[in-house]
Design a protein around this motif. Structure first.
Motif, PDB file in Angstrom:
ATOM      1  N   MET A 185       0.816  -1.214   0.000  1.00 25.49           N
ATOM      2  CA  MET A 185       0.000   0.000   0.000  1.00 25.49           C
ATOM      3  C   MET A 185       0.852   1.267   0.000  1.00 25.49           C
ATOM      4  SD  MET A 185      -3.486  -0.705   2.121  1.00 25.49           S
ATOM      5  CE  MET A 185      -2.845  -0.459   3.749  1.00 25.49           C
ATOM      6  N   ALA A 186       1.812   1.375  -0.897  1.00 27.82           N
ATOM      7  CA  ALA A 186       2.640   2.570  -0.972  1.00 27.82           C
ATOM      8  C   ALA A 186       1.781   3.810  -1.199  1.00 27.82           C
ATOM      9  CB  ALA A 186       3.666   2.429  -2.091  1.00 27.82           C
ATOM     10  N   SER A 187       2.252   4.955  -0.699  1.00 26.85           N
ATOM     11  CA  SER A 187       1.482   6.194  -0.798  1.00 26.85           C
ATOM     12  C   SER A 187       1.923   7.014  -2.011  1.00 26.85           C
ATOM     13  CB  SER A 187       1.677   7.031   0.465  1.00 26.85           C
ATOM     14  OG  SER A 187       2.962   7.641   0.460  1.00 26.85           O
ATOM     15  N   ASN A 188       1.197   8.094  -2.284  1.00 30.60           N
ATOM     16  CA  ASN A 188       1.574   8.993  -3.370  1.00 30.60           C
ATOM     17  C   ASN A 188       2.331  10.210  -2.832  1.00 30.60           C
ATOM     18  OD1 ASN A 188      -0.500  10.545  -2.239  1.00 30.60           O
ATOM     19  ND2 ASN A 188      -1.094  11.411  -4.207  1.00 30.60           N
ATOM     20  N   TYR A 189       2.918  10.078  -1.639  1.00 35.26           N
ATOM     21  CA  TYR A 189       3.616  11.204  -1.030  1.00 35.26           C
ATOM     22  C   TYR A 189       5.030  11.399  -1.579  1.00 35.26           C
ATOM     23  CZ  TYR A 189      -0.028  10.940   2.584  1.00 35.26           C
ATOM     24  OH  TYR A 189      -1.214  10.923   3.251  1.00 35.26           O
ATOM     25  N   GLY A 190       5.397  10.661  -2.611  1.00 32.97           N
ATOM     26  CA  GLY A 190       6.736  10.803  -3.168  1.00 32.97           C
ATOM     27  C   GLY A 190       6.880  12.054  -4.004  1.00 32.97           C
ATOM     28  N   LYS A 191       7.035  11.891  -5.287  1.00 32.16           N
ATOM     29  CA  LYS A 191       7.297  13.027  -6.166  1.00 32.16           C
ATOM     30  C   LYS A 191       6.138  14.019  -6.255  1.00 32.16           C
ATOM     31  CE  LYS A 191      10.730  11.036  -9.328  1.00 32.16           C
ATOM     32  NZ  LYS A 191      11.689  12.148  -9.184  1.00 32.16           N
ATOM     33  N   SER A 192       4.939  13.596  -5.928  1.00 30.83           N
ATOM     34  CA  SER A 192       3.770  14.466  -6.083  1.00 30.83           C
ATOM     35  C   SER A 192       3.876  15.760  -5.290  1.00 30.83           C
ATOM     36  CB  SER A 192       2.497  13.722  -5.679  1.00 30.83           C
ATOM     37  OG  SER A 192       2.146  12.762  -6.649  1.00 30.83           O
ATOM     38  N   TYR A 193       4.612  15.759  -4.181  1.00 36.42           N
ATOM     39  CA  TYR A 193       4.634  16.916  -3.293  1.00 36.42           C
ATOM     40  C   TYR A 193       5.920  17.741  -3.415  1.00 36.42           C
ATOM     41  CZ  TYR A 193       0.425  15.046  -1.198  1.00 36.42           C
ATOM     42  OH  TYR A 193      -0.864  14.600  -1.004  1.00 36.42           O
ATOM     43  N   PRO A 215       8.599  20.189  -5.681  1.00 33.09           N
ATOM     44  CA  PRO A 215       8.483  21.133  -6.793  1.00 33.09           C
ATOM     45  C   PRO A 215       9.140  20.610  -8.058  1.00 33.09           C
ATOM     46  CG  PRO A 215      10.170  21.851  -5.263  1.00 33.09           C
ATOM     47  CD  PRO A 215       9.472  20.692  -4.609  1.00 33.09           C
ATOM     48  N   ALA A 216       8.706  21.119  -9.179  1.00 31.98           N
ATOM     49  CA  ALA A 216       9.206  20.647 -10.471  1.00 31.98           C
ATOM     50  C   ALA A 216      10.682  20.954 -10.671  1.00 31.98           C
ATOM     51  CB  ALA A 216       8.394  21.276 -11.597  1.00 31.98           C
ATOM     52  N   ASP A 217      11.216  21.909  -9.917  1.00 28.34           N
ATOM     53  CA  ASP A 217      12.620  22.316 -10.076  1.00 28.34           C
ATOM     54  C   ASP A 217      13.494  21.847  -8.910  1.00 28.34           C
ATOM     55  OD1 ASP A 217      11.021  24.162  -8.559  1.00 28.34           O
ATOM     56  OD2 ASP A 217      12.729  25.524  -8.499  1.00 28.34           O
ATOM     57  N   PHE A 218      13.059  20.801  -8.197  1.00 30.30           N
ATOM     58  CA  PHE A 218      13.767  20.373  -6.985  1.00 30.30           C
ATOM     59  C   PHE A 218      15.121  19.740  -7.310  1.00 30.30           C
ATOM     60  CE2 PHE A 218      14.580  17.265  -3.548  1.00 30.30           C
ATOM     61  CZ  PHE A 218      14.634  18.140  -2.481  1.00 30.30           C
ATOM     62  N   TYR A 219      16.125  20.170  -6.557  1.00 33.03           N
ATOM     63  CA  TYR A 219      17.481  19.628  -6.691  1.00 33.03           C
ATOM     64  C   TYR A 219      17.910  19.102  -5.335  1.00 33.03           C
ATOM     65  CZ  TYR A 219      22.508  19.364  -7.746  1.00 33.03           C
ATOM     66  OH  TYR A 219      23.805  18.932  -7.930  1.00 33.03           O
ATOM     67  N   ASN A 220      18.294  17.819  -5.299  1.00 33.99           N
ATOM     68  CA  ASN A 220      18.725  17.191  -4.048  1.00 33.99           C
ATOM     69  C   ASN A 220      20.189  17.539  -3.801  1.00 33.99           C
ATOM     70  OD1 ASN A 220      19.658  15.372  -2.035  1.00 33.99           O
ATOM     71  ND2 ASN A 220      17.979  13.962  -2.525  1.00 33.99           N
ATOM     72  N   LYS A 221      20.420  18.468  -2.911  1.00 35.83           N
ATOM     73  CA  LYS A 221      21.771  18.951  -2.647  1.00 35.83           C
ATOM     74  C   LYS A 221      22.654  17.866  -2.058  1.00 35.83           C
ATOM     75  CE  LYS A 221      24.927  22.172  -2.361  1.00 35.83           C
ATOM     76  NZ  LYS A 221      25.565  22.724  -3.584  1.00 35.83           N
ATOM     77  N   LYS A 222      22.073  17.013  -1.214  1.00 34.82           N
ATOM     78  CA  LYS A 222      22.850  15.946  -0.590  1.00 34.82           C
ATOM     79  C   LYS A 222      23.410  14.997  -1.637  1.00 34.82           C
ATOM     80  CE  LYS A 222      22.468  12.251   2.868  1.00 34.82           C
ATOM     81  NZ  LYS A 222      21.571  11.578   3.837  1.00 34.82           N
ATOM     82  N   GLU A 223      22.608  14.666  -2.626  1.00 35.97           N
ATOM     83  CA  GLU A 223      23.030  13.766  -3.693  1.00 35.97           C
ATOM     84  C   GLU A 223      23.730  14.500  -4.828  1.00 35.97           C
ATOM     85  OE1 GLU A 223      20.092  10.099  -4.217  1.00 35.97           O
ATOM     86  OE2 GLU A 223      19.095  12.008  -4.603  1.00 35.97           O
ATOM     87  N   GLU A 224      23.602  15.830  -4.822  1.00 33.72           N
ATOM     88  CA  GLU A 224      24.061  16.639  -5.965  1.00 33.72           C
ATOM     89  C   GLU A 224      23.440  16.106  -7.255  1.00 33.72           C
ATOM     90  OE1 GLU A 224      25.616  19.359  -5.914  1.00 33.72           O
ATOM     91  OE2 GLU A 224      26.453  19.467  -3.896  1.00 33.72           O
ATOM     92  N   LYS A 225      22.112  15.989  -7.187  1.00 35.19           N
ATOM     93  CA  LYS A 225      21.391  15.384  -8.304  1.00 35.19           C
ATOM     94  C   LYS A 225      20.006  16.020  -8.433  1.00 35.19           C
ATOM     95  CE  LYS A 225      20.262  10.806 -10.192  1.00 35.19           C
ATOM     96  NZ  LYS A 225      20.362   9.346  -9.947  1.00 35.19           N
ATOM     97  N   GLY A 242      12.433  13.266  -3.144  1.00 39.26           N
ATOM     98  CA  GLY A 242      12.115  13.371  -4.560  1.00 39.26           C
ATOM     99  C   GLY A 242      12.543  12.205  -5.418  1.00 39.26           C
ATOM    100  N   GLU A 243      13.087  11.135  -4.807  1.00 46.18           N
ATOM    101  CA  GLU A 243      13.611  10.035  -5.621  1.00 46.18           C
ATOM    102  C   GLU A 243      12.512   9.119  -6.136  1.00 46.18           C
ATOM    103  OE1 GLU A 243      16.646   6.182  -5.321  1.00 46.18           O
ATOM    104  OE2 GLU A 243      16.427   7.548  -3.639  1.00 46.18           O
ATOM    105  N   ASN A 244      11.567   8.777  -5.249  1.00 44.70           N
ATOM    106  CA  ASN A 244      10.570   7.778  -5.601  1.00 44.70           C
ATOM    107  C   ASN A 244       9.182   8.382  -5.807  1.00 44.70           C
ATOM    108  OD1 ASN A 244      12.312   5.421  -5.297  1.00 44.70           O
ATOM    109  ND2 ASN A 244      12.313   5.934  -3.118  1.00 44.70           N
ATOM    110  N   ALA A 245       8.445   7.769  -6.706  1.00 47.54           N
ATOM    111  CA  ALA A 245       7.072   8.215  -6.933  1.00 47.54           C
ATOM    112  C   ALA A 245       6.195   7.893  -5.740  1.00 47.54           C
ATOM    113  CB  ALA A 245       6.504   7.557  -8.190  1.00 47.54           C
ATOM    114  N   GLN A 246       6.450   6.753  -5.091  1.00 51.54           N
ATOM    115  CA  GLN A 246       5.682   6.343  -3.931  1.00 51.54           C
ATOM    116  C   GLN A 246       6.528   6.504  -2.665  1.00 51.54           C
ATOM    117  OE1 GLN A 246       5.377   4.062  -6.843  1.00 51.54           O
ATOM    118  NE2 GLN A 246       3.770   5.555  -7.249  1.00 51.54           N
ATOM    119  N   ALA A 247       5.850   6.433  -1.511  1.00 52.34           N
ATOM    120  CA  ALA A 247       6.544   6.637  -0.247  1.00 52.34           C
ATOM    121  C   ALA A 247       5.888   5.802   0.844  1.00 52.34           C
ATOM    122  CB  ALA A 247       6.536   8.119   0.125  1.00 52.34           C
ATOM    123  N   ASN A 248       6.376   5.986   2.069  1.00 48.32           N
ATOM    124  CA  ASN A 248       5.866   5.269   3.233  1.00 48.32           C
ATOM    125  C   ASN A 248       4.803   6.094   3.944  1.00 48.32           C
ATOM    126  OD1 ASN A 248       7.692   3.095   2.827  1.00 48.32           O
ATOM    127  ND2 ASN A 248       9.312   4.225   3.870  1.00 48.32           N
TER     128      ASN A 248
END
Length: 510
Positions: A292-300, A302-312, A378-384
């Motif tokens: 029952m994964a949630s939709n709290y992943g990428k849906s929330y 922003p379209a311009d999000f940059y993960n500074k920790k991963e530099e990605k 922002g990595e996964n479409a689904q979340a916990n």
């Protein structure tokens, strides 16, 4: 009815679905589904009832997604206008489109009736073993009460979303296409209230599962209070039900010893603490375990999000943003910092920090559920995490509102209920005044505001605005000329396939 060749499959996957197709099939087998359910034991019943929560979840973009999408009609969350052909624009304009938004209606209709049909089979056919002791019968009925709760809850969503809906017979011999439409009042009186009353009587005071993934008596009674306060508002407007709502909510507050208010608001939304007792009933998600994964992943994000920790670059889908006005009017309490992301590293700003006002979409983000993303923003479409359907704060604010509307006065218990939530939010530390007014109208306005703050992005706001007929006030900039205004109702369209198969008349305007 459909027959099962192997009984073992029933315990794991539970029951067949219902939809707009005929279920009266006769494949060969050794024993009917009904015969098996009638001899089901305690262990198998628990597995079968637990499957109902998967029915409600439906899939990654089922309940968790569809109920959130319609909240764009309300005044707290909005959509990304820059996304080409974004169907959420119709909700933002208070003008649902039967074609563009059809997946929302098809999915929600199916998941609720899927849950109802399977709950019905258990309610109608499951019987405690004839040689069971009184204690065993009680335990059996307490598990069966979960099916009653799920049936009542599902019908409750259906009548609020669609108005006239069919009542499916318990015996499972008919589907939605074989049944006439019933009015909301009929559905409340015949199905919702009796189902929840049974659940209140038989559900345990502590959850069977040990957490909010299964409901307690108090979850059912809070839902019943929500039902009563809704019956008192639009469209039934039976104001005598405010007293019933207050009585049910007060019973939860006075006698429940299990559900306790979490000390810190932000701790409610941390993955490591999602089993806290304030939650009364939730869908529990696990992306890692593919449950029952949630939709709290990428849906929330922003379209311009940059993960500074991963530099990605981890560009989000930006399905939902906070409304600018909702953010700006939100009190500067402890909840605000947790609920909103106001700056982030942006791919549109050379991977440097951007303030929400200067971001491409110019809107603050909803960060309430970010801790559910397994540490990879922002990595996964689904979340916990959990999708909270009821928690103790619901009972407090339901009581505060219902008791005031029922009596035309503000009592001390109502003041205490709202103040307990405000104190946890840090009003006193932030020099924000607690609610002290005893003027009924001013108090009710405070309760509504507090509900919008406390339950921000928790999929409740639209239903409150509808029952209190406040859509025209809270969405005044869009109300005139909108579909809901011109048609004189707040309902979504019954799915087109149902209309074609049944010959029903759809809600006005569709």
């Amino acid at each position: 009815m459909k027959k099962l060749t192997y009984l073992a499959t029933l315990a794991g996957s539970m029951l067949i679905a219902t939809s707009c197709v005929d279920l009266n099939q006769e494949p060969q087998s050794f024993i009917s589904e009904e015969e098996y359910i009638s001899t089901i034991n305690q262990e198998s019943l628990e597995k079968a009832v637990s499957a109902l929560y998967n029915n409600l979840w439906h899939d990654n973009y089922g309940f968790n997604s569809r109920i959130q999408r319609i909240q764009v009609c309300a005044d707290e969350i909005t959509y990304r206008a820059a996304k080409p052909g974004n169907e959420l624009a119709y909700y933002d304009q208070l003008s649902p489109n039967i074609g563009a938004n059809t997946a929302d209606f098809d999915t929600s209709w199916e998941l609720f009736y899927f849950t109802i049909a399977n709950a019905n089979k258990l309610i109608y056919f499951a019987k405690a073993p004839s040689d069971a002791t009184e204690e065993e019968v009680t335990k059996f009925n307490s598990v069966l009460a979960e099916a009653y709760f799920m049936r009542g809850l599902s019908y409750f969503y259906l009548v609020r979303m669609y108005g006239n809906v069919p009542i499916i017979p318990e015996n499972g011999n008919e589907t939605t296409i074989n049944c006439p439409l019933s009015t909301p009042e009929e559905v409340y009186n015949k199905m919702i209230v009796p189902s929840l009353e049974y659940a209140v009587t038989w559900l345990p005071e502590t959850p069977r599962s040990g957490n909010s993934s299964t409901p307690t008596k108090w979850a059912a009674e809070t839902c019943l209070a929500d039902v009563y306060i809704t019956m008192a508002g639009w469209p039934l407007k039976k104001e005598e039900y405010y007293a019933k709502a207050a009585e049910a909510a007060k019973d939860v507050l006075d006698h429940n010893e299990y559900h306790q208010q979490e000390a810190n608001y932000e701790d409610l939304w941390k993955e490591t603490n999602k089993n806290n007792s304030e939650f009364m009933f939730c869908l529990h998600h696990s992306h890692a375990n593919k449950v029952m994964a949630s939709n709290y992943g990428k849906s929330y994000y922003p379209a311009d999000f940059y993960n500074k920790k991963e530099e990605k670059a981890r560009n989000g889908w930006a399905d939902y943003y906070a409304r600018k006005e909702a953010f700006e009017n939100y009190p500067n309490d402890k909840r605000k910092k947790w609920n909103f992301m106001t700056e982030w590293y942006s791919t549109a700003n050379n991977n440097q920090i951007v303030q929400w006002q200067d971001s491409p979409d110019g809107l603050p983000c909803i960060s309430k559920y970010y801790n559910y993303n397994q540490g990879n923003p922002g990595e996964n479409a689904q979340a916990n995490g959990v999708t909270c359907i009821y928690r103790l704060a619901d009972a407090k604010l339901l009581y505060a509102e219902a008791s005031t509307r029922a009596t035309g006065s503000v009592n001390q218990d109502a003041l205490d209920a709202i103040n307990e939530i405000q104190k946890r939010a840090g009003y006193e530390d932030a020099n924000i005044a607690l609610t002290t007014t005893t003027d009924p109208q001013a108090f009710l306005e405070d309760v509504s505001k507090e509900r919008s703050y406390e339950f921000f992005a928790e999929m409740r706001r639209w239903f409150e605005l509808v029952r209190t007929e406040q859509v025209s006030v809270k969405r005044a900039e869009t109300w005139n000329g909108s579909f809901f205004q011109t048609q004189g109702h707040y309902y979504f369209p019954i799915p087109s396939a149902q209309i074609l198969l049944t010959g029903w008349t759809n809600n006005p305007g569709y």
